[in-house]
Design a protein around this motif. Structure first.
Motif, short mmCIF file in Angstrom:
data_model
loop_
_atom_site.label_atom_id
_atom_site.label_comp_id
_atom_site.label_asym_id
_atom_site.label_seq_id
_atom_site.Cartn_x
_atom_site.Cartn_y
_atom_site.Cartn_z
N ARG A 96 0.77 -1.08 0.03
CA ARG A 96 0.14 -0.05 0.05
C ARG A 96 0.56 1.03 0.13
O ARG A 96 0.79 2.15 -0.84
CB ARG A 96 -0.85 -0.01 1.13
CG ARG A 96 -1.85 1.33 1.64
CD ARG A 96 -2.80 1.53 0.48
NE ARG A 96 -3.69 0.39 0.55
CZ ARG A 96 -4.91 0.50 0.92
NH1 ARG A 96 -5.10 1.31 1.84
NH2 ARG A 96 -5.93 -0.55 0.72
N GLY B 72 0.09 2.87 -3.26
CA GLY B 72 -0.87 4.20 -3.11
C GLY B 72 -2.08 3.33 -2.74
O GLY B 72 -2.36 2.18 -2.90
N ASP C 134 -4.09 -0.39 -4.53
CA ASP C 134 -2.80 -1.10 -4.27
C ASP C 134 -3.10 -2.56 -4.98
O ASP C 134 -2.42 -3.36 -4.96
CB ASP C 134 -2.28 -1.10 -2.99
CG ASP C 134 -3.42 -2.01 -2.09
OD1 ASP C 134 -3.47 -2.26 -0.82
OD2 ASP C 134 -4.82 -2.05 -2.47
#
Ligand code: 6PG
Length: 255
Positions: free
Chosen positions: A125, A129, A132
């Protein structure tokens, strides 16, 4: 969509899977500007990874916009011959010049496996981001129906010393597992793998025939049945299915 793709032989399987991977990566880059690919270990994907490296170079895929993660890992350092990351680096990642920043290691083999296992999904993650989800997860199937390191009868080992039997609905995205005789393994869990835009199973060899059929039929007792992406493709060979292929219904394609 769930489909079975039947290839003429192992080489055709590797070529079809590599072509699908290049297409999936190209699509992800066009839509999201980045592609997340989860790689598995084992023998089946070796030729696939070699051909994928050729495809990435041929299509001039911008490798700095990739994120390579590992569906599972053995509790060994990358330098160990059994390391999944080590194999992927040798065959694929070094061949395409993947920047280190695009390779997300489990950092297996040193420290605490339980801590490492519980952290990996958060690190994905952090690197990918909030979106994911893997654009493509390349998964194998064991004759016992395992995939990644989700082995039948295995236990997730959680911080604090507790254990949890693996299952389709375990509330974790990644974990350390212990499955004899495999011993310590690190694995992504169904809850995360099922966010894959494409879950691609590659299964080759008569020994996979029954587990492939059960995975397709979603027999609840084998972990490979628990994994369904937005699209799920079981890619195999005629030899694997044998003379009397099971009834796979309508969604069968020959490659
Ligand atoms: C591993 C893999 C594992 C593999 C299956 C099939 O760490 O070994 O992630 O899940 O995909 O065991 O392995 P083969 O492709 O060698 O049959």
């Amino acid at each position: 969509m769930v489909e079975v793709v039947i290839c003429a032989d192992a080489q055709a399987l590797a070529a079809s899977a590599a072509g699908l991977a290049v297409d999936s990566i190209t699509d992800a880059l066009a839509v999201r500007g980045r592609a997340v690919v989860a790689l598995s270990g084992g023998r089946t994907p070796l030729e696939l990874y070699r051909l994928l490296a050729i495809g990435v170079r041929r299509e001039r895929i911008p490798v700095d916009r990739m994120l390579w993660i590992f569906a599972d890992e053995r509790w060994v350092p990358v330098s160990h011959p059994e390391s999944n990351e080590g194999m992927a680096r040798r065959i694929l990642l070094e061949a395409i010049g993947a920047p280190e920043s695009t390779i997300l290691s489990w950092h297996a083999g040193s420290g605490d496996p339980v801590e490492r296992g519980s952290r990996y999904a958060d690190e994905i993650r952090g690197a990918a981001g909030p979106d994911d989800a893997p654009d493509l997860s390349i998964l194998g199937i064991g004759a016992d129906g395992h995939t990644a390191s989700l082995f039948p009868g295995a236990f997730l080992k959680l911080p604090g010393g507790t254990s949890l039997p693996i299952g389709r609905d375990v509330p974790f995205n990644s974990s350390a597992v212990v499955a004899e005789p495999a011993g310590w393994r690190l694995t992504l869990c169904p809850r995360y793998l099922n966010t894959s835009r494409i879950a691609l199973f590659v299964a080759e060899g008569a020994g996979k025939r029954e587990s492939l059929r059960r995975a397709w039929k979603e027999s609840p007792d084998i972990p490979a049945s628990w994994i369904r992406g937005c699209d799920t493709i079981f890619m195999t060979t005629r030899e694997t299915l044998g003379d009397a292929p099971p009834d796979y219904g309508g969604n069968v394609r020959f490659a």
